[in-house]
Write an enzyme that holds these catalytic residues in place. Structure first.
Site, PDB file in Angstrom:
ATOM      1  CG  ASP A   1       2.139   5.870  10.747  1.00 29.21           C
ATOM      2  OD1 ASP A   1       3.108   5.811   9.990  1.00 29.21           O
ATOM      3  OD2 ASP A   1       1.030   6.268  10.390  1.00 29.21           O
TER       4      ASP A   1
ATOM      5  CE1 TYR B   1       0.039   1.351   2.872  1.00 28.03           C
ATOM      6  CE2 TYR B   1       0.762   3.628   2.824  1.00 28.03           C
ATOM      7  CZ  TYR B   1       0.774   2.359   2.284  1.00 28.03           C
ATOM      8  OH  TYR B   1       1.522   2.108   1.174  1.00 28.03           O
TER       9      TYR B   1
END
Lengths: 675, 675
Positions: free
Chosen positions: A319, A403
Site C-alpha cells: 500500500d 480498505y
C-alpha cells in the site's frame, strides 16, 4: 526559510517537473511520483546539533526532490534527483529493466474511466443485461444497477511483461453514489495497461470452492441482495437511540504548540512532515531535552491474500510502495476524525503531469484523555496521588480502494510512544454465487466471500538515544537453575541479554518474554548502573503465511520477521525496497540486513513488523469496526525515575466532571424525556 | 425488592454475623469474610428467562450469604452459609485442616499497629538509632525519620504452621504522611500471628547479590536519599508547564441508564454487582437482545516474585483470594479516576467483628470517546461514512499495599468487550545497600532494588451465547499444501478448527495465529452457514516462570496456561480455589479441568489468564505509569453483519471540536500569554 525536514512545496514540485520536462524536450512525461528527498543524515545531524545547542551558523543544506517518470507513456521508468534550492538536475537515470513505478491516483482514475468506456468491457457488461434488472428500494424507489470498476495493482506471479498493468475488479451496485459495490463482485476482470490504457486480457473469476468455473459472462437472472452500509441506503435503518453528545472541550486552548513543522507538547519535541509515500514521518524526536529518534515512520505495508485461486493469487498490495499512504490520505474533518482542538497539516503531491495537487488536512494532531497515568494511595493515610494520562496523537488515514488504515502515533506524558493502526473500511471480496463454505474465506453476505488475508506493516525507527551510537539487544526471562543458593525454593527467574552484533533479524520468543531494546552503551543510567534504553513491546504474531518459494514472500522478505536491525545508510528507507509495484524481488531488508554490517554501538535502524492475520467475520461487513494493531515503544531505564512526576495531580476543578444523577436532573428537558 | 444478583446489603451482613454469633454463644468470632453467595445457576436462569421474556411469576430465590470466621482467635477456620432472606443458618462447618481464611483490612491494620508496638520490634528499631539521623528538606525543613510496617501475606514454602501468619516488611520514611517508604527497605522483617498478634520470628533480609548477609540490625550511619513521588515532598518539583484543561462535557447527560444494578447502554444490558473478593462482577450480559455471558469477573491474580532469596521466595500474593479486590477498592473521585458523567456504586464489606462497612464509590461507570469506530470513503464520490467509537467503561481500582490495579471492562457499540488492566502504584522493593547489579532485579533508586515478578490474572467468563449450550474451539491458520489446484502459486492459507471436547487447557500458538472462540453449535449464522461465536483475542504471553515443583506453581496451576475450559458447577468461581492464603495446593482449575467432564455443547466456562512478566525499569519508580494488559472479546460471526450500522455518523454539530488556530485566538488571555 524551509527546514530540511519540511514537506515539499508546490514550487519545488513545479521546479522538479519543469526541469525534467525541459531535459526531455518534446517528449511527454508521465510522473509516477515526485517528492522531497531526505537530506543526507550527516548534514542533517550537524544542522540539528547547531539548531539545538548553538555553536555556529546553521549549515546550508540544499533541498532536493526525487521524481519517478515515464517518457512517452513507455517503459523504462526514470528516476531523477533535483536540487530544487538551486534549480538544477543532479541526476536522471533509467531504473533497472522491468522496474515499474508507483501508481498515481489520477492515473488510476483515468484507467477506471477507460475500462468502463472500452468496447470489450462494454460488450461484457452488455451480456449482463442490466436493463432487465432493477431494485425497488423502499425508501428510494426504483433504482437501476450499475457496474463499478476497481483498478488494482497487478501483483506478480512470474517474470512480468515489461509494462505496468492494472487488474480491474468489477462489481455491481445500485445507481446511487453510496451503494456498496463490494457486496456484488462480478466474475470478469479485465487487465489493462496502466500507461496506454490498452486492453490486455479478460480474466474470469472463480466462484465456487473448486477451481472449475465459467469463463464467460451470463445474463443476470437475479441479483443477490446488496449489504449496504450507508444510512441513506439501509432499508431497516433505525438510528440507535440515546447516544448523547460527548464533547471534548479545551476552554483554554490546546496544550501543544505548532511552529511550522515543529511540535512541542509536554516535554516532547519533534517535527512532522507529510509525504506521499508514508503519509507522514516524524523527525528529531526528543523528550525532556534528550534525543530518542532521528526519524520514525510507517514505511511499508503488504497485504497478501490467502485465496490461491487465479487471479486472486496475485492479490498482494504494497500500500505504501505501490500507491502511497500520502497519495491516498483522507481529508480529515473537524469533529469527525478526531475531537477537541485540532491542528491539521496538508500533503502536496504531483499529478501525472507534474502539477502540484493540494490534499488538505491529511494529518491531524490533537490531545486526548486516556484514563489514569499513575496512581497510588497510601492506605494508612488515605492520601492519594492520581494523574490523568493525557495523550498527543498524530493521525493520518489512508483509503486504499476498499480498505481504510488509520495510523496513530500516540505520545504520553511519561516518554512512551504507542504505535497504533486501526484497520477499517470494507473487506476485499470475491464472488461466491452459491454460498460455498470454504476454509480460506468467510461468507460475509449473500453470494459474497471475503478471503483470509494478512496485513504486515513495517515501522522504521532510526534510533538516536542519547547520541548516534546505539545497540539493539533482546532480553529473555528464564527460570533460574534449581537448587542454587539463591533459588532453594525454585521460584527464581532472571534476565538473559543478547546483543545484536550484525545486521539481520531477531526471532520472536514470547514464552521467554523476549523484549527488544535499543540501548546506548555509552550512556549509563546512574541509578541502574546499566546502559540507558528504550524497549519495543511487540505482541508475538504470525508472520507472512505464503510459502518462502512464493512471489508474495520473495517480494516482501521483511514480512517474514518481526524485528530487523540495519546500519544506517542514506536512502535505505523502505522495507521491501524502493520499487514494489510488480516487483520480482525484495530489494530492501533482505539485501541490507544480510549480516555484512556490524551494528553494535553504531548508527542503528530498527524495523518493526506489525502483523495481523485477518480471517474476516460477518461483523466486519459491509464496513468493518476498527481492528486494532499496536505496539509500544517505552523508556526502559532511560530516565533516572518516572519522568512524569512533574505533572499536575487530577482535580475536578480542572476536569469538571459531573455525577450521573446531577447530569440527568440538569440535562435539557427535551433530552430528559427520552430517558 | 432485591435482585438475585444485587450486592449484599448492610442488613444481610448484620443478619449473617448475628446468627453466627448466636450459634457460637459466648465465643468471640473473628470474621475473615462475609459476602453474598451466588444463587444456584439453574434457579437464576429460570428467573432471568421470565424477567426477560415473561411467562409467569418470577421465582423466589432466597438470598444467601457465606461467612468465613475463626472462633476465639484460633484455627480452624469455619465456613457458614446463611439464608439471609429467611434469617437462618443453612450450614456451618469447619474447613479442612490448615485452611487459612482471607485477610481483612482491619485485621491487617491492627497487625501493623501491634508490630510497631511490640517490644521486640521496638528494640530492633532502637538499634537503628533514628534519633541520630534527620533530613533537612529544602521546602519542609528538618524532618525526622520514622519506621513504617507493611504487613504481607505470608506465602508458602512448606507445610505451614497451622496458623495464619503475617510477614511484616519494614521501611524507613520521612515523618510526613506522603513520604515514599518503599524507597528505603529495612533489613529486618518480623513474622507475627495474624489473629493473636503474637511475635513468631525475626527474619533478616538479604541485601547483596549473594545469599550472605548480616543477621542483625546496625545503627543507621547514613540514609540513602528517598525517591519521593508526592509533589509536596519532591525537592526539584517544578510543575510541568502548559497542561491546559481537557474536559469531557455531556450537555444532554449520559447515554446510559442505571436502574438499581441494571445498566443499559447502546444495546448492551447487564447487571453490575460489587463484592469483596472480585471487586465487581457482571451478570446476564446481552447485546442487541441476544445473550452473551451469564457472568464475567476477574476471579484471581497471583503475583509471584522471581527473587529466590529467603524470605523473598515466599512473596506470592493472591490479591483476590488472600485480600480481595473489593476489600482493597479505592473510593473513586469525580474528575480524578474518570471523566465525564459518572455513576458510582459502593461496596459493603463486613469487618472482623461482623459489622458492615461502607466502601463508597468503588466502581465507576462512564462513557468515553476512543477515536474512530469505522470509516469508509468512496474515493470516486468522496462520500464518507465516519463514526466515532463511544465506549462504556466499568472501572474499579484496588490498592493492594504497594501496587494499584485498575480493572476496566470496556464495551463498544459493535458488540466487543475490551478487558483492560492497568498496573500502577509502587513496586515492591528489596534492600540493596551497596547497589549490587543483579540479573533478577533492577536498581530503581539509591540502595533499593525492585525484583522481577509476574502478574497472572484469571478472568472467568461463564458463557451463554444464544443459550446455555456452548462449545469452545480454537482455530489455527496454516499454509495450504503447495501445488494444490487451488494453490498453484503457494500463497494460500486456511483455517483449521479444533474442538475442545473435555475440560482442560489449550496451549498457546501465536505463530499459527491460534484464536480461541466460544461458539454455539445449535445456532447457525444465516450468512456464514457456520455456528455463531465470539472470539478471545489474547496476546501470547509467558506464563508462570517458577518451577513446576515449586509451591508458587502448586498453589496456582491456573497460571501455567492461558486458557482453561470447564463445565459449569455452582461454586467453582476462583481459579486457584476458594482458599488461597497460605495454601499448599491449588484447589481450583487443576481439580476442575482434569479432563473428566465433557464440555462440548454444554454449560461451558472459559477462564482466561492474562499474564505479564514484569522486570521493573527506573521509569516505574517511585510510582509507575500504568502498564497495560489487555485482551479483546469480540463477535466472530455472531451477528449477520456489522451491528453498529445504526449509530449516527460523526458530525461536528454534535461533537463541537475546534481548530487549533481558533482555539488559540479565543482562549483567555491569561492563558494565551503562556503560549
Amino acid at each position: 526559510m524551509l527546514h530540511p525536514f519540511d514537506s515539499i512545496t508546490d514550487e519545488e514540485i513545479i521546479t522538479t517537473s519543469k526541469l525534467l520536462k525541459e531535459l526531455h524536450g518534446d517528449a511527454q512525461l508521465f510522473f509516477s511520483q515526485i517528492d522531497r528527498l531526505e537530506p543526507p543524515k550527516d548534514d542533517a545531524i550537524k544542522y540539528l546539533e547547531i539548531e539545538r545547542y548553538g555553536g555556529g551558523k546553521l549549515p546550508y543544506i540544499p533541498r532536493r526532490s526525487y521524481a519517478y517518470y515515464y517518457v512517452n507513456n513507455k517503459m523504462p521508468l526514470y528516476k531523477a534527483i533535483v536540487n530544487v534550492s538551486e534549480k538544477h538536475i543532479l541526476s536522471s537515470k533509467v531504473t533497472p529493466e522491468g522496474t515499474v513505478g508507483p501508481l498515481q491516483p489520477d492515473g488510476m482514475a483515468s484507467v477506471e474511466l477507460a475500462v468502463l468506456d472500452h468496447p470489450v468491457v462494454k460488450a461484457e457488461i452488455a451480456k449482463l443485461q442490466l436493463d432487465k434488472v432493477h431494485y425497488n428500494h423502499p425508501k428510494l424507489g426504483k433504482l437501476n444497477y450499475k457496474v463499478v470498476c476497481e483498478p488494482w495493482m497487478y501483483g506478480t506471479d512470474s517474470p512480468n511483461d515489461n509494462c505496468p498493468l492494472i487488474q480491474n475488479y468489477m462489481y455491481l451496485a445500485l445507481d446511487h453514489p453510496d451503494s456498496n459495490h463490494y457486496s456484488i463482485p462480478l466474475r470478469f476482470s479485465p487487465v489493462f495497461e496502466y500507461l496506454t490504457h490498452k486492453f490486455v486480457r479478460m480474466d474470469y473469476l472463480p466462484s465456487g470452492a473448486d477451481e472449475k468455473f465459467i469463463r464467460e459472462t451470463l445474463p443476470l437472472r437475479k441479483v443477490h441482495p446488496i449489504v449496504e452500509y450507508h444510512p441513506d441506503l439501509l432499508e431497516d435503518y433505525t438510528p440507535r437511540a440515546n447516544l448523547k453528545p460527548l464533547q471534548v472541550v479545551q476552554p483554554e486552548g490546546p496544550s501543544f504548540e505548532v511552529n511550522g513543522s515543529k511540535i512541542t507538547w509536554q516535554g516532547w519535541e519533534f517535527r512532522v512532515a507529510t509525504n506521499v509515500r508514508e503519509g507522514f514521518a516524524l523527525y528529531d524526536v526528543h523528550f525532556k531535552g534528550r534525543s530518542l529518534f532521528y526519524r520514525i515512520a510507517l514505511n511499508e505495508m503488504t497485504v497478501p491474500y490467502g485465496d490461491g485461486r487465479p487471479p486472486f493469487h496475485r492479490k498482494q498490495a504494497f500500500d505504501l510502495g505501490d500507491c502511497g499512504f500520502g497519495n491516498c490520505a483522507n481529508s480529515l474533518a473537524l469533529g469527525c476524525h478526531c475531537l477537541g482542538v485540532i491542528k491539521y497539516m496538508d500533503t502536496r503531491r504531483a499529478d501525472t503531469r507534474g502539477n502540484p495537487v493540494l490534499l488538505p488536512s491529511t494529518v491531524c494532531m490533537h490531545e486526548q484523555d486516556y484514563g489514569i497515568l499513575y496512581l497510588h494511595k497510601n492506605y494508612r493515610t488515605d492520601s492519594s496521588v492520581v494523574t490523568r494520562r493525557r495523550e498527543f496523537v498524530v493521525q493520518t488515514i489512508a483509503t486504499v480502494a476498499n480498505y481504510e488504515y488509520i495510523v496513530n502515533l500516540v505520545f504520553d506524558q511519561a516518554g512512551a510512544i504507542t504505535v497504533q493502526v486501526r484497520a477499517t473500511g470494507i473487506l476485499s471480496t470475491m464472488p461466491n454465487d452459491d454460498n460455498n463454505v470454504t476454509d480460506f474465506g468467510t461468507i460475509v453476505g449473500p453470494g459474497v466471500t471475503a478471503a483470509f488475508h494478512q496485513h504486515l506493516l513495517s515501522f522504521r525507527f532510526d534510533t538516536r538515544l542519547d547520541g548516534d551510537k546505539n545497540t539493539v539487544v533482546y532480553d529473555d526471562y528464564l527460570p533460574m537453575e534449581e537448587q542454587l543458593p539463591y533459588n532453594q525454593y525454585n521460584v527464581g527467574f532472571r534476565q538473559k541479554r543478547t546483543f545484536v552484533e550484525r545486521s539481520g533479524s531477531v526471532d520472536q520468543s514470547p514464552f521467554t518474554n523476549r523484549t527488544y531494546k535499543v540501548i546506548n552503551e555509552n550512556s549509563i543510567n546512574p541509578v541502574t548502573l546499566k546502559p540507558v534504553g528504550y524497549k519495543f513491546e511487540m505482541p508475538a504474531k504470525q508472520m507472512i503465511l505464503a510459502s518462502p518459494s512464493s512471489y508474495n514472500v520473495r517480494r516482501a522478505k521483511y514480512a517474514t520477521k518481526q524485528l530487523w536491525v540495519t546500519k544506517y545508510q542514506d536512502e535505505q528507507l523502505y522495507a521491501a525496497g524502493e520499487f514494489t509495484n510488480q516487483s520480482q524481488t525484495d530489494t530492501g531488508l533482505s539485501k541490507w540486513a544480510d549480516g555484512t554490517d556490524t551494528v553494535r554501538n553504531s548508527d542503528t535502524v530498527v524495523w518493526a513488523t506489525l502483523a495481523l492475520t485477518h480471517p474476516p467475520v460477518t461483523e466486519q461487513f459491509p464496513v468493518m469496526p476498527s481492528d486494532f494493531l499496536q505496539f509500544l515503544v517505552t523508556p526502559a531505564s532511560f530516565f533516572d525515575r518516572n519522568p512524569a512526576l512533574d505533572i499536575p495531580l487530577a482535580d475536578n476543578k480542572f476536569n469538571k466532571s459531573v455525577y450521573y444523577d446531577d447530569a440527568r436532573s440538569t440535562a435539557p428537558s427535551c433530552c430528559q424525556s427520552k430517558i
